[in-house]
Design a protein around this motif. Structure first.
Motif, PDB file in Angstrom:
ATOM      1  N   PRO A  16      46.550  27.946  35.145  1.00  0.00           N
ATOM      2  CA  PRO A  16      46.356  28.249  33.719  1.00  0.00           C
ATOM      3  C   PRO A  16      45.497  29.498  33.494  1.00  0.00           C
ATOM      4  N   ILE A  17      44.526  29.710  34.354  1.00  0.00           N
ATOM      5  CA  ILE A  17      43.661  30.887  34.177  1.00  0.00           C
ATOM      6  C   ILE A  17      44.448  32.167  34.463  1.00  0.00           C
TER       7      ILE A  17
ATOM      8  N   ILE B 171      38.906  33.642  42.462  1.00  0.00           N
ATOM      9  CA  ILE B 171      37.545  33.302  42.036  1.00  0.00           C
ATOM     10  C   ILE B 171      37.608  33.088  40.518  1.00  0.00           C
ATOM     11  N   LEU B 172      37.181  31.927  40.066  1.00  0.00           N
ATOM     12  CA  LEU B 172      37.392  31.603  38.642  1.00  0.00           C
ATOM     13  C   LEU B 172      36.073  31.443  37.895  1.00  0.00           C
ATOM     14  N   GLU B 173      35.207  32.431  38.026  1.00  0.00           N
ATOM     15  CA  GLU B 173      33.920  32.298  37.336  1.00  0.00           C
ATOM     16  C   GLU B 173      33.745  33.314  36.219  1.00  0.00           C
TER      17      GLU B 173
ATOM     18  N   ARG C  70      38.886  24.566  47.962  1.00  0.00           N
ATOM     19  CA  ARG C  70      38.193  23.293  47.703  1.00  0.00           C
ATOM     20  C   ARG C  70      37.370  23.413  46.434  1.00  0.00           C
ATOM     21  N   LYS C  71      37.055  24.635  46.054  1.00  0.00           N
ATOM     22  CA  LYS C  71      36.303  24.849  44.819  1.00  0.00           C
ATOM     23  C   LYS C  71      37.245  25.118  43.639  1.00  0.00           C
ATOM     24  N   TYR C  72      38.178  26.011  43.838  1.00  0.00           N
ATOM     25  CA  TYR C  72      39.145  26.336  42.778  1.00  0.00           C
ATOM     26  C   TYR C  72      40.540  26.093  43.312  1.00  0.00           C
TER      27      TYR C  72
END
Ligand code: SAH
Ligand code: SF4
Length: 339
Positions: free
Chosen positions: A234-235, A190-192, A225-227
């Motif tokens: 990179p994150i 999850i990248l938020e 499909r989102k991330y």
């Protein structure tokens, strides 16, 4: 209200709001987290009258243990019934030099990964910090625990607030006092912003990759499909740096004829080249009605050797507790069927 999820300052605040003193909170806190008291009655330095009043307002609940299954290899799995009747599971895995527990972060999961039984159950709710801590305290009352992995039911980063409250208690010196290197948070990616926040705790990160490219990963894990993988890497590199951890663990479930070919291994080695990564190959735990199956040992060994040849740090997870279905979401489903 279950008070197992509060840090000392928070407990003081809650106590004062409810007519108790700061001193009461200071006395109760070590009973909860160090002496692992099950009742207020045990708290001998808390005045009798206060104990009585505490009992009326608060609870120290680790949930009702509905089932405790013991595997031949020593693994144990508990099904805990929460105060609202929901069921969660938590697993104890003894090894030669460490005792690891696997903790749930949500009831169900919204991520819908195709291979995961929890994923097929949908999302019910987040666990409170107290309910996360309950699992740790449940096991600590039975065994000395050295390692904690957030690999039970649910996506921990989607319950960030309660995860972080629990981490504070777990890492606090003179409280649970776990070293940051003994705690692993596993995420589907999850990248938020949660990862950036999590980095301050310096805990280890495991990422469920399960595929070397977006085509396969999107079929297995809708979150891709989102991330996607390109966004992820990179994150994760940034997390490694800011958390001061040694490497990122990539979990890779080997699914027969889906992601276990030699080409997949080559492709994985390529994307992780020059990445501070450790790949943990996981033999799949089949569950009834799953469309997926475990790769053969020969294929697992082959996959391993390809990564090894490319100098990727790689381990294979030993399958533990398979006789009691000690994988994500399975005990709960079994008990449901028995009802
Ligand atoms: N939601 C987080 C953490 C919980 S799942 C995540 O996805 O990372 C913990 C790990 O168990 C993940 O790597 C997940 O892919 C894996 N897993 C799910 N179902 C499994 C199964 N049937 N057999 C083996 N591992 C499984
Ligand atoms: Fe949720 Fe993790 Fe299962 Fe995916 S693998 S459905 S993210 S618990």
């Amino acid at each position: 209200m279950n008070i197992l999820g509060f840090s000392l300052p928070k407990l003081v605040e809650i106590f004062e709001q409810n007519g108790f003193s700061k001193l009461d909170a200071k006395r109760v806190f070590p009973w909860l987290h160090i002496k692992l008291a099950k009742t207020f009655d045990e708290m001998s330095d808390v005045p009798q009258k206060v104990r009585q009043e505490l009992k009326e307002k608060f609870s120290i609940s680790v949930g009702q243990c509905e089932i405790l299954q013991k595997s031949a290899d020593g693994t144990q799995k508990a099904l805990l019934k929460l105060e609202d009747g929901n069921l969660i599971e938590t697993v104890f895995i003894p090894e030669e030099k460490r005792n690891t527990i696997c903790v749930s972060s949500q009831v169900g999961c919204a991520m819908g990964c195709k291979f995961c039984h929890t994923g097929t159950q949908g999302f019910i709710r987040n666990l409170s910090a107290a309910e996360i801590m309950s699992q740790v305290i449940f096991w600590k009352r039975k065994f000395p625990i050295s390692n904690i992995v957030f690999m039970g039911m649910g996506e921990p980063l989607l319950n960030y607030e309660n995860l972080s409250a629990a981490l504070e208690l777990l890492l606090a010196e003179k409280v649970h006092n776990f070293s940051r290197t003994k705690i692993t948070v596993s995420t589907c990616g999850i990248l938020e912003g949660q990862l950036q926040q999590l980095a301050k705790f310096g805990v280890k990160l495991a990422v469920s990759l399960h595929a070397p490219n977006d085509n396969i990963r999107s079929q297995l894990m809708p979150i891709n499909r989102k991330y996607n993988i390109v966004a992820l890497l990179p994150i994760l590199k940034e997390y490694k740096k800011s958390s001061n951890t040694e490497y990122i663990t990539f979990e890779y479930l080997l699914l027969k004829d889906v992601n276990d070919s030699a080409e997949c291994a080559e492709e994985l080695a390529k994307i992780l080249k020059n990445f501070p990564a450790k790949v943990n190959l996981i033999p799949y735990n089949d569950w009834p009605d799953s469309k997926f199956h475990r790769s053969t040992q020969e294929i697992i060994d082959k996959f391993f050797s390809i990564l090894f040849k490319h100098k990727i740090r790689v381990t294979t997870r030993k399958a533990r507790g398979t006789d009691i279905l000690a994988a994500c979401g399975q005990l709960k489903s079994k008990s449901k069927r028995n009802n």
